[in-house]
Scaffold this active site. Structure first.
Site, mmCIF file in Angstrom:
data_model
loop_
_atom_site.group_PDB
_atom_site.id
_atom_site.type_symbol
_atom_site.label_atom_id
_atom_site.label_comp_id
_atom_site.label_asym_id
_atom_site.label_seq_id
_atom_site.Cartn_x
_atom_site.Cartn_y
_atom_site.Cartn_z
ATOM 1 N N THR B 1 0.836 -1.197 0.000
ATOM 2 C CA THR B 1 0.000 0.000 0.000
ATOM 3 C C THR B 1 0.870 1.245 0.000
ATOM 4 O O THR B 1 1.919 1.271 0.639
ATOM 5 C CB THR B 1 -0.910 0.023 1.249
ATOM 6 O OG1 THR B 1 -1.625 -1.204 1.318
ATOM 7 C CG2 THR B 1 -1.891 1.179 1.182
ATOM 8 N N ASP B 32 -9.220 -2.028 3.214
ATOM 9 C CA ASP B 32 -9.599 -0.694 3.685
ATOM 10 C C ASP B 32 -9.362 0.412 2.660
ATOM 11 O O ASP B 32 -10.027 1.457 2.706
ATOM 12 C CB ASP B 32 -8.800 -0.351 4.948
ATOM 13 C CG ASP B 32 -7.313 -0.309 4.657
ATOM 14 O OD1 ASP B 32 -6.750 -1.375 4.326
ATOM 15 O OD2 ASP B 32 -6.716 0.778 4.726
ATOM 16 N N HIS B 54 -3.255 -3.836 8.305
ATOM 17 C CA HIS B 54 -4.211 -4.945 8.177
ATOM 18 C C HIS B 54 -5.587 -4.395 7.833
ATOM 19 O O HIS B 54 -6.280 -3.803 8.674
ATOM 20 C CB HIS B 54 -4.268 -5.755 9.469
ATOM 21 C CG HIS B 54 -5.155 -6.948 9.356
ATOM 22 N ND1 HIS B 54 -6.121 -7.256 10.274
ATOM 23 C CD2 HIS B 54 -5.238 -7.902 8.405
ATOM 24 C CE1 HIS B 54 -6.770 -8.350 9.894
ATOM 25 N NE2 HIS B 54 -6.242 -8.760 8.772
#
Lengths: 164, 134
Positions: B1, B32, B54
């Site tokens: 990410t 997310d 996470h």
């Protein structure tokens, strides 16, 4: 108020031999974003440019260099948000585009929706003239190696941290 | 990410986050990153956050919005980031990291994981780090 850009390259496992790549990558990205702010660009222009730099850098898990799913394919997600208008745009499970963050910005700028996913996002990308790229162009040797390694039942638990 | 937050000369704030997701994830799994308030949030009145870590845990506590809530209550960008990450760790044993700015241009790069590559540019000065405390 002082203009500022801050970037991150992810919280996942970084082996020692790749730490320099990660550091140089985030430094290049933040400088690209800051150059835009110095040139009268907006904060939105700056964050999108910084993220594009990292999507194009195979050292990071986004764009080229994305981790692979269980089938060995690339599925990417992205989000932008504008603090002035609270406008936002996102895409999820997109394939075959180099810069999902550009597509997320187009969702914000060109549609009334907050998020487009999968094939719908791909159709939207085509309608916006975003070129499709081969899946292989997003896959690096490193990501393929990690994918294979983590298919094994005795995969290293450190590398298996569930951190995106 | 990967992610970024910024404040420009007009005082406008933005965030962006992009990811390939989680190693060997199930096909169709979405974390997310594209979820407003989880992978990122930006509000000129409060600040901006981009998150990593996470994904399922970040979504359950809406990490980006939680941090901005703490800033709304008067916490600094750094303290609010630490509070959000600490809550995620204590409540759900989730690890992650964030970059955060406030409307005045104060910034933070904080993480509860072992590593997070980050960099910040302000007043022609470059800051960067990889390990806790850098």
């Amino acid at each position: 108020m002082l203009p500022v850009v801050v970037v991150h390259g992810g919280a996942g496992y970084i082996p020692k031999e790749r730490s320099e790549l990660s550091i140089s990558g985030v430094c290049s990205a933040v400088q690209a974003g800051y150059t835009i702010l110095q040139g009268e660009g907006s904060s939105m222009d700056a964050v999108v440019e910084a993220v594009i730099q990292m999507e194009n850098n195979p050292a990071f898990n986004a764009g080229c260099g994305s981790v692979l799913n269980i089938k060995g394919e690339v599925e990417m997600d992205a989000l932008v948000m504008d603090g002035k208008t609270l406008g936002s745009g996102a895409v999820s499970a997109v394939r075959n585009i180099a810069n999902p963050i550009q597509l997320a910005r187009l969702v914000m700028d060109k549609t009334s929706h907050a998020c487009l996913t999968a094939e719908g996002a791909s159709q939207f990308a085509r309608s916006m003239g975003i070129p499709e790229v081969p899946l292989e162009s997003l896959i690096t040797e490193y990501s393929r190696m990690r994918w294979k390694k983590n298919l094994a039942p005795d995969a290293n638990p450190v590398e298996c941290q569930m951190l995106g | 990410t990967v992610g970024a937050v910024a404040v420009d000369k007009e005082g406008n704030i933005a965030c962006a986050t992009s990811t390939g997701g989680m190693l060997n994830k199930m096909e169709g799994r979405v974390g997310d990153t594209p979820i407003i308030g989880s992978g990122g949030y930006a509000d000129n009145l409060l600040g901006a956050v981009s998150t990593t870590g996470h994904g399922e845990t970040i979504m359950k506590i809406t990490l980006a919005r939680l941090i901005l809530f703490h800033m709304e209550q008067g916490q600094s960008a750094e303290a609010a980031s630490d509070l959000g990450l600490a809550y995620m760790k204590s409540r759900l044993e989730g690890l992650g990291g964030v970059v955060t700015v406030d409307p005045q241009g104060h910034w933070a790069a904080r993480f509860s994981s072992n590593y997070m590559a980050w960099a910040a540019a302000q007043e022609d000065t470059l800051h960067y780090g990889l390990y806790t405390g850098e």
